[in-house]
Design a protein around this motif. Structure first.
Motif, PDB file in Angstrom:
ATOM      1  N   ARG A 197     -22.495  30.266  -1.055  1.00 43.10           N
ATOM      2  CA  ARG A 197     -21.511  28.928  -1.520  1.00 43.10           C
ATOM      3  C   ARG A 197     -20.281  29.897  -2.075  1.00 43.10           C
ATOM      4  O   ARG A 197     -19.359  29.704  -2.205  1.00 43.10           O
ATOM      5  N   ARG A 202     -20.663  27.758   2.981  1.00 41.01           N
ATOM      6  CA  ARG A 202     -20.903  26.088   2.891  1.00 41.01           C
ATOM      7  C   ARG A 202     -20.406  25.526   1.410  1.00 41.01           C
ATOM      8  O   ARG A 202     -19.921  26.068   0.599  1.00 41.01           O
ATOM      9  N   LYS A 203     -20.196  24.121   2.654  1.00 36.20           N
ATOM     10  CA  LYS A 203     -18.779  23.570   1.539  1.00 36.20           C
ATOM     11  C   LYS A 203     -19.992  22.592  -0.085  1.00 36.20           C
ATOM     12  O   LYS A 203     -20.813  23.154   0.337  1.00 36.20           O
ATOM     13  N   LYS A 204     -19.264  22.462  -0.778  1.00 32.67           N
ATOM     14  CA  LYS A 204     -19.542  21.729  -1.922  1.00 32.67           C
ATOM     15  C   LYS A 204     -20.374  20.441  -1.932  1.00 32.67           C
ATOM     16  O   LYS A 204     -20.926  20.243  -1.905  1.00 32.67           O
ATOM     17  N   GLU A 205     -19.926  19.475  -0.661  1.00 33.18           N
ATOM     18  CA  GLU A 205     -20.212  18.724  -0.663  1.00 33.18           C
ATOM     19  C   GLU A 205     -21.654  18.747  -0.062  1.00 33.18           C
ATOM     20  O   GLU A 205     -22.642  17.788   0.298  1.00 33.18           O
ATOM     21  N   ASP A 206     -21.886  20.109   0.350  1.00 31.71           N
ATOM     22  CA  ASP A 206     -23.425  20.010   1.185  1.00 31.71           C
ATOM     23  C   ASP A 206     -24.384  21.011   1.182  1.00 31.71           C
ATOM     24  O   ASP A 206     -25.835  21.437   0.590  1.00 31.71           O
ATOM     25  N   TYR A 207     -23.959  21.118  -1.027  1.00 30.20           N
ATOM     26  CA  TYR A 207     -24.745  21.963  -1.554  1.00 30.20           C
ATOM     27  C   TYR A 207     -25.867  20.741  -1.971  1.00 30.20           C
ATOM     28  O   TYR A 207     -25.846  19.557  -2.668  1.00 30.20           O
ATOM     29  N   ILE A 208     -27.060  21.221  -2.093  1.00 33.57           N
ATOM     30  CA  ILE A 208     -28.624  20.510  -2.961  1.00 33.57           C
ATOM     31  C   ILE A 208     -28.066  20.387  -3.881  1.00 33.57           C
ATOM     32  O   ILE A 208     -28.149  21.775  -4.871  1.00 33.57           O
ATOM     33  N   GLU A 254     -30.826  27.620   5.209  1.00 27.32           N
ATOM     34  CA  GLU A 254     -31.099  26.565   4.535  1.00 27.32           C
ATOM     35  C   GLU A 254     -32.084  26.995   4.032  1.00 27.32           C
ATOM     36  O   GLU A 254     -32.298  26.455   2.855  1.00 27.32           O
ATOM     37  N   GLU A 257     -30.337  27.913   0.173  1.00 21.86           N
ATOM     38  CA  GLU A 257     -29.841  26.918  -0.343  1.00 21.86           C
ATOM     39  C   GLU A 257     -30.859  26.403  -1.173  1.00 21.86           C
ATOM     40  O   GLU A 257     -30.824  25.589  -2.080  1.00 21.86           O
TER      41      GLU A 257
END
Length: 364
Positions: A197, A202-208, A254, A257
């Motif tokens: 991150r 990893r883009k913020k919109e893809d954070y779980i 993955e 994350e």
């Protein structure tokens, strides 16, 4: 005062000799016989197997603890033992061994609560630690917050209403395919996730985003079952979309994350309720203890909170976070000073509630 302490509440057989006094807190020996490799075959602790392993290990552990301490049994002033909470078969092994040993040596028997012992491990890390303080114990079976006005007086002011944080870490790790216990592996994976991150991989919109374990009310309680279920379902959905079997490996990035998001939720949730407790109790000292207190992200998060709140944080060294005998010996000293004694009728109790009932009836 030389105390020989025995711990057998779960899957570690432990014995230690500690020297405790008003001016000294010294670990002379601390022996731990772990059963991790055995239980890793089953993905968790099997109580019957654990109990039998304790029977085989308790005598050698005690003998080595005494030998490594450079003392003899005749030098021991008291025998301490964990009597609650824990797996009942495991506890009984330690309790009965300790009763027999104390009786044969003619020294006091000191029954000790397992959760109090975890907190007491911090006495060895910092000689300045004194009551009163708050204690947050985070482990495989417990996530509880205590007010400790005196070393032998614990008042629970918050706890998990279902699963413990450590149990949730292990379950999610197991579903991802990590080796039991999953705590250390989850810690390392989460580190990879946070780094990804930070480096913009990893883009913020893809954070779980997983739900918080902090219950939305005015208590200091937690609930980890919803968080655990959300993470497990997310993993299952990933495999289903990819056409993989339930135990098929997941992409490393993955997994990192998932571990990152899960850890973030645990730490943020714990800190949220802890901040409320600090404000309400006006505490000046906090102890973070238990097996999950070894988690680097939790240590960092709580350290940051304590700095912000301007309170002193005490944490056991990593080697004392897990179950061990030294922590039992430390708490035993303060229980002894408060008048706590066990007799030949001392029993083991799987739950803290049962132990407290026995304490009230028998004046342990």
């Amino acid at each position: 005062m030389l105390i020989l302490a025995i711990e057998s509440s779960c899957d570690e057989t432990a014995a230690a000799v500690v020297r405790m006094s008003e001016d000294e807190r010294t670990i002379l020996s601390n022996i731990v016989a772990s059963q991790v490799e055995t239980h890793a075959l089953y993905g968790g602790v099997v109580p019957e197997i654990a109990s039998r392993a304790h029977i085989e290990a308790v005598s050698p552990c005690v003998e080595k603890a005494v030998s490594d301490a450079g003392v003899t049994l005749s030098d021991i002033d008291a025998v301490a033992v964990t009597y609650s909470p824990g797996l009942i078969g495991c506890l009984l092994v330690g309790v009965n061994f300790a009763k027999s040993l104390a009786f044969s040596l003619g020294v006091p028997l000191i029954p000790v609560d397992h959760i109090r012992s975890h907190t007491a491990a911090a006495y060895f890390t910092d000689a300045e630690l004194q009551a009163p303080f708050l204690s947050l114990v985070v482990s495989g079976g417990h996530t509880s917050l205590y007010s400790v006005p005196e070393p032998a007086t614990y008042e629970e002011i918050g706890s998990t209403r279902d699963d413990a944080a450590g149990e949730a870490f292990d379950k999610v790790g197991r579903v991802m395919g990590l080796t039991y216990p999953g705590g250390a592996a989850m810690d390392a994976l989460a580190r990879e996730g946070f780094e990804a991150r930070g480096e913009g991989k990893r883009k913020k919109e893809d954070y779980i985003r997983f739900p918080s374990p902090a219950i939305n009310d005015d208590t200091f309680d937690y609930s980890f079952s919803g968080l655990k279920t959300a993470a497990v379902n997310h993993i299952h959905n990933l495999r289903q979309k990819a056409g993989l079997s339930d135990k098929a490996p997941i992409d490393r990035e993955e997994m990192a994350e998932i571990a990152c998001a899960f850890t973030e939720s645990v730490v943020d949730g714990i800190c949220k309720k802890l901040a409320l407790a600090i404000e309400e109790t006006k505490t000046e000292r906090l102890v973070l203890a238990g097996g999950v207190a070894a988690n680097s992200h939790l240590r960092e998060g709580i350290a940051k909170l304590c700095k912000k709140k301007n309170i002193k944080l005490y944490m056991p060294s990593l080697s004392l976070c897990g179950d061990n005998g030294a922590m039992v010996g430390a708490q035993a000293y303060y229980e002894y000073l408060s008048g706590v004694r066990g007799d030949t009728d001392l029993n083991a109790y799987a739950s803290g509630e049962g132990a407290e009932a026995a304490r009230a009836i028998h004046r342990i």
